[in-house]
Design a protein around this motif. Structure first.
Motif, PDB file in Angstrom:
ATOM      1  N   ARG A 127       0.876  -1.173   0.000  1.00  0.00           N
ATOM      2  CA  ARG A 127       0.000   0.000   0.000  1.00  0.00           C
ATOM      3  C   ARG A 127       0.912   1.221   0.000  1.00  0.00           C
ATOM      4  NH1 ARG A 127      -2.261   3.802   3.577  1.00  0.00           N
ATOM      5  NH2 ARG A 127      -4.517   4.184   3.326  1.00  0.00           N
ATOM      6  N   GLU A 169      -4.588  -3.103  -7.280  1.00  0.00           N
ATOM      7  CA  GLU A 169      -5.915  -3.555  -6.838  1.00  0.00           C
ATOM      8  C   GLU A 169      -6.902  -2.409  -6.723  1.00  0.00           C
ATOM      9  OE1 GLU A 169      -5.623  -7.545  -4.308  1.00  0.00           O
ATOM     10  OE2 GLU A 169      -5.021  -5.776  -3.192  1.00  0.00           O
ATOM     11  N   SER A 170      -6.423  -1.255  -6.248  1.00  0.00           N
ATOM     12  CA  SER A 170      -7.329  -0.108  -6.131  1.00  0.00           C
ATOM     13  C   SER A 170      -6.524   1.181  -6.077  1.00  0.00           C
ATOM     14  CB  SER A 170      -8.185  -0.226  -4.863  1.00  0.00           C
ATOM     15  OG  SER A 170      -7.367  -0.048  -3.725  1.00  0.00           O
ATOM     16  N   THR A 185      -7.229   5.290  -4.827  1.00  0.00           N
ATOM     17  CA  THR A 185      -8.091   6.391  -4.389  1.00  0.00           C
ATOM     18  C   THR A 185      -7.292   7.691  -4.455  1.00  0.00           C
ATOM     19  OG1 THR A 185      -7.514   6.270  -2.051  1.00  0.00           O
ATOM     20  CG2 THR A 185      -9.371   4.905  -2.776  1.00  0.00           C
ATOM     21  N   LYS A 201     -11.429   9.243  -2.632  1.00  0.00           N
ATOM     22  CA  LYS A 201     -12.431   8.773  -3.599  1.00  0.00           C
ATOM     23  C   LYS A 201     -11.789   7.800  -4.585  1.00  0.00           C
ATOM     24  CE  LYS A 201     -15.735  12.526  -3.722  1.00  0.00           C
ATOM     25  NZ  LYS A 201     -15.123  13.725  -3.110  1.00  0.00           N
ATOM     26  N   ARG A 202     -12.486   6.722  -4.866  1.00  0.00           N
ATOM     27  CA  ARG A 202     -12.009   5.768  -5.871  1.00  0.00           C
ATOM     28  C   ARG A 202     -11.717   6.499  -7.179  1.00  0.00           C
ATOM     29  NH1 ARG A 202     -11.366  -0.051  -5.236  1.00  0.00           N
ATOM     30  NH2 ARG A 202     -12.074  -0.389  -3.104  1.00  0.00           N
ATOM     31  N   ALA A 203     -10.618   6.165  -7.812  1.00  0.00           N
ATOM     32  CA  ALA A 203     -10.264   6.831  -9.072  1.00  0.00           C
ATOM     33  C   ALA A 203     -10.101   5.798 -10.175  1.00  0.00           C
ATOM     34  CB  ALA A 203      -8.971   7.614  -8.893  1.00  0.00           C
ATOM     35  N   ARG A 204     -10.426   6.199 -11.395  1.00  0.00           N
ATOM     36  CA  ARG A 204     -10.201   5.312 -12.549  1.00  0.00           C
ATOM     37  C   ARG A 204      -8.719   5.298 -12.877  1.00  0.00           C
ATOM     38  NH1 ARG A 204     -14.139   7.496 -16.802  1.00  0.00           N
ATOM     39  NH2 ARG A 204     -12.246   7.180 -18.026  1.00  0.00           N
ATOM     40  N   TYR A 205      -8.261   4.168 -13.388  1.00  0.00           N
ATOM     41  CA  TYR A 205      -6.851   4.096 -13.762  1.00  0.00           C
ATOM     42  C   TYR A 205      -6.662   3.077 -14.871  1.00  0.00           C
ATOM     43  CZ  TYR A 205      -6.895  -0.184 -10.948  1.00  0.00           C
ATOM     44  OH  TYR A 205      -7.196  -1.430 -10.449  1.00  0.00           O
ATOM     45  N   GLU A 252      -3.248   0.402  -3.705  1.00  0.00           N
ATOM     46  CA  GLU A 252      -3.040  -0.919  -3.119  1.00  0.00           C
ATOM     47  C   GLU A 252      -2.668  -1.879  -4.236  1.00  0.00           C
ATOM     48  OE1 GLU A 252      -5.492  -1.063   0.910  1.00  0.00           O
ATOM     49  OE2 GLU A 252      -6.790  -1.190  -0.860  1.00  0.00           O
TER      50      GLU A 252
END
Ligand SMILES: [Zn+2]
Length: 476
Positions: free
Chosen positions: A87, A111-112, A114, A118-122, A148
């Motif tokens: 992380r 995996e993710s 933010t 806020k969740r962000a597109r990638y 992450e």
């Protein structure tokens, strides 16, 4: 953390261009959030380093990386593949309004992401992780990006085929990333022009030790796993970041100026492999007289029982493969001023690192009653004309020749030739002014020549031209 002089200049130029155009130009009416609004740019995928065009990223200035790494080394006797669960919390400041920006990251799986919670597109392709946050980012506003990730670690190689990055070993990992290996283990703005501070929380099986840069701030064990916490506040270029894991014995001493020295020596090594580390306080006092005060809050060495085939001046905690020889210990300590505190502006400035580090060993040898610096210089000049050694233009050696012998030895001979030309007083004033003026940031070959001329009051164009820009033996 620092913004390079080149970037500052470029920004100044574009700002003045805008000012010139503004009086006659129609006012822009697009509002923030307008999909067609050109004010929100896409961050560039590289900073434009001629040797590594995709290294680093445009539009962002990272302040701090908080890295949490959970690592499972290979099982005993199994192939050298580890497992990372990571992380990275990255605090950065956009240097312009951004619709998207890049980080350098490879091999592992995201995996993710933010951005400001806020969740962000990638998208993640090859070495580039491109993140498109909503809302878009405003210039100058501190932004927290959390990524992450997971994946298998292997034994990556650089463009010359040398092991680098997160190099999986039987008892952990050797982490040495010059020039562009850090994206093998964390997402990063991977260029020396964006230094940042770091914290580390590295969790490993109980009994193993994770050694990072800076100060050890804690260690805790639960359910058979130990978390090692390190704090590295001094601005650091990403290629100097480490998180080396192994069967280490930690020991703490201190230099004469009070700087804590934390060494990590593999328990499987013979004590003779690390005995030269005991010379560090004396070396630090010696180089401090010549280059100015030691620039960081801690120092120390890591001596691993495995090998990447070289040593590296990982900031505040130099890394040695299998043995820390005296000359190498002097070299890596010299780098803390020359290369780490003052870092290359571009990778073609590498000779500024290696010349000073090699010259540090020459000076130490002289102090210890071995070869004088003049004798070491004459040994380089004894390499005959026509030898391929003299073909390397050390001010522009090429991306696959960063660590050619000439970058080191011809580089050190260049410094000695300069010292002979301008005299000891000006030469060491130059060394100290160099560190004072550019410490914490980066500087170029042109900056070095300009400062040498400023400090000495001499025209040094011919000297530098002959020594660093001509593929032939200097005629001296
Ligand atoms: Zn070096």
């Amino acid at each position: 953390m620092s913004i390079s002089r080149k970037r500052v200049d470029a920004a100044a130029v574009s700002a003045s261009l805008l000012l010139c155009l503004a009086p006659g130009a129609a006012p822009t009416s697009a509002a923030p959030g307008d999909p067609g609004n050109p004010r929100f740019a896409e961050g560039e995928p590289g900073v434009g380093d001629p040797y590594f065009p995709l290294a680093g990223n445009g539009g962002i200035d990272v302040q701090r990386y908080d890295l949490q790494i959970d690592y499972e080394p290979p099982a005993e006797g199994a192939e050298l593949v580890g497992q990372i669960d990571g992380r990275a919390a990255i605090t950065l400041v956009p240097t312009k309004d951004l619709a998207s920006f890049h980080l350098d990251f490879r091999d592992l799986e995201v995996e993710s992401v933010t951005v400001n919670g806020k969740r962000a597109r990638y998208t993640h392709e090859n070495t580039e992780l491109e993140i498109s946050p909503r809302p878009k980012l405003r210039e100058g506003r501190s932004t927290e990006v959390v990524i992450e990730y997971v994946g298998a670690t292997t034994r990556p190689e650089d463009v010359e085929g040398a092991l680098y990055g997160w190099v999986t070993t039987a008892d952990g990992a050797m982490v040495v990333s010059e020039p562009d290996g850090s994206p093998t283990w964390y997402p990063v703005n991977d260029h020396p022009t964006d230094k940042a501070s770091y914290t580390f929380e590295v969790t490993v099986p109980e009994g193993l030790v994770a050694v990072a840069n800076g100060e050890l701030v804690g260690e805790s064990t639960s359910e058979g796993r130990t978390t090692w916490s390190w704090d590295a506040p001094d601005p650091m270029a990403s290629y100097l970041v480490t998180s080396t894991i192994g069967n280490f014995e930690l020991s703490t001493t201190s230099a004469g100026d009070g700087t804590p020295i934390i060494d990590a020596v593999d328990k499987d090594l013979d004590p003779s492999a690390s005995q030269s580390l005991a010379l560090v306080p004396e070396m630090m006092a010696f180089f401090s007289e010549r280059y100015g005060d030691y620039p960081f809050t801690t120092y120390g060495g890591i001596v691993d029982d495995d090998s990447v085939g070289y040593a590296l001046e990982t900031q505040t905690r130099s890394f040695y493969s299998e043995v820390a020889r005296e000359g190498t210990v002097a070299h890596e300590l010299g780098h803390q001023w020359m290369g780490n505190h003052v870092s290359p502006q571009e990778w073609d400035d590498i000779w500024l690192n290696e010349s000073w580090a090699t010259y540090s060993t020459w000076q130490w040898d002289e102090k210890q009653g071995r070869a004088s610096a003049q004798e070491s210089y004459e040994k380089v000049l004894a390499i005959p004309e026509g030898d391929p050694f003299w073909d390397v233009v050390i001010a522009d050696p090429g991306a696959t020749n960063l660590f050619a012998g000439a970058v080191y030895d011809r580089g050190a001979a260049t410094l000695h030739a300069l010292r002979n030309e301008i005299g000891d007083e000006a030469f060491f004033a130059l060394a100290q002014t160099w560190v004072e003026r550019y410490g914490g940031g980066t500087a170029s070959t042109a900056d070095f020549i300009a400062l040498a001329e400023e400090v000495s009051g001499q025209d040094l164009e011919t000297l530098f031209n002959v020594w660093i820009s001509t593929p032939a033996r200097p005629n001296v």
